[in-house]
Design a protein around this motif. Structure first.
Motif: not given
Length: 309
Positions: A91, A96, A99, A116, A135, A141
């Motif tokens: 994260c 977001r 990612i 993750a 996140y 995530l």
């Protein structure tokens, strides 16, 4: 009868006599920084590949510092091997959207498994802060990754409690949130006591966590380096381990023998407690992990037991 016979009859059975080839293994690597390190990495991958690992994971540096190298390493594994790669994703230091874009790029490259993680901040000792638009934690995530694509998702677990968790109950609650978000399994941080793993597994079950929990095994070849790792993740190094490695700084071959013995005994104890999947932190070196796998009955070419991979 020999005078030694009564004593021998009371000893435990040989640690590895039960190794029946019903064990699955996986390996973790980190992306190389130099050409020499890359050569070492690929030599290790080629050495371990015949053991048919369930998957091989590639780490992601603090603050996203290895993002490009991680992607390049994972993509090469997809292109040049028959292994199943698992890319780490964190994260840290990304929105977001950024990612999610990385995740889509992995999916497009043929990667179906993500590890993750919340991730560590780039500054040692600093507390994690979610970036604006990012996140906030690993549970978020996991949920986001499942929206991007039907990834197989592994998450982290901490038998001796994550350093940022106020209590063991809070740590287990965090793990449960990750599982509720859609994670398929948890891989633990390394530890050196089978009892600590079994206690954690029992506590997780009591907390309603029924997903697979895979023990992470770190063969110790460098005590100072291991102590540094342990300080970052909350793992305890027992005093007896310091004593075992004392005086071996200038004897690398002897140090490897001791390291393999210690890690293999831990795995044997876990096996007797019902564990059938071991995840090895290789530090990009194959010898110790290969030796331990051999002791556990894992042989080249043998098909591993299917365990909800």
């Amino acid at each position: 009868m020999s005078p030694a016979a009564p004593a021998l009859s009371r000893t435990a059975r040989p640690l590895f006599e039960d190794a029946a080839g019903d064990i699955a293994v996986s390996f973790e690597f980190f992306p190389p920084r130099t050409e020499k390190m890359e050569a070492t990495l690929w030599e290790s991958i080629q050495t371990l590949a015949p053991l048919n690992p369930r998957f091989v994971s590639v780490t992601y540096g603090a603050g996203g510092s290895t993002r490009e190298r991680t992607h390049a390493t994972v993509a090469r594994i997809v292109r040049e091997t028959a292994l199943t790669p698992a890319a780490h994703l964190t994260c840290v230091a990304a929105t977001r959207g950024e990612i999610d874009d990385v995740a889509r790029a992995y999916w497009d490259a043929g990667v179906r498994h993500i590890v993750a993680l919340r991730g560590d901040p780039p500054e040692p000792g600093a507390r994690f802060r979610s970036p604006e638009g990012g996140y906030a934690n690993a549970a978020e995530l996991v949920e986001g990754l499942k929206r991007v694509a039907p990834f197989d998702v592994s998450v982290a677990a901490y038998p001796e409690c994550h350093p940022d968790s106020a209590t063991r109950a809070a740590d287990l609650d965090n793990l449960r949130r990750k599982m509720d978000a859609g994670a398929d399994r948890a891989i633990t941080q390394f530890f050196f006591s089978a009892e600590s793993f079994f206690r954690f597994r029992d506590e997780a079950a009591a907390a309603g966590i029924d997903a697979e929990i895979v023990p992470g095994i770190l063969p110790v070849s460098n005590v100072a380096q291991t102590r540094k790792f342990a300080g970052q993740c909350g793992a305890a190094i027992p005093p007896w381990m310091d004593r075992l490695f004392e005086g071996l700084d200038d004897l690398p071959d002897a140090r490897k023998l001791v390291a393999a013995t210690v890690a293999a005994e831990l795995c044997a104890q876990l096996y007797r407690g019902g564990v059938r999947h071991f995840h090895f932190y290789t530090l990009n070196r194959a010898e110790l992990a290969y030796a331990i796998c051999h002791l556990l009955g894992v042989r080249p070419g043998a098909k591993q037991k299917d365990q909800a991979a």
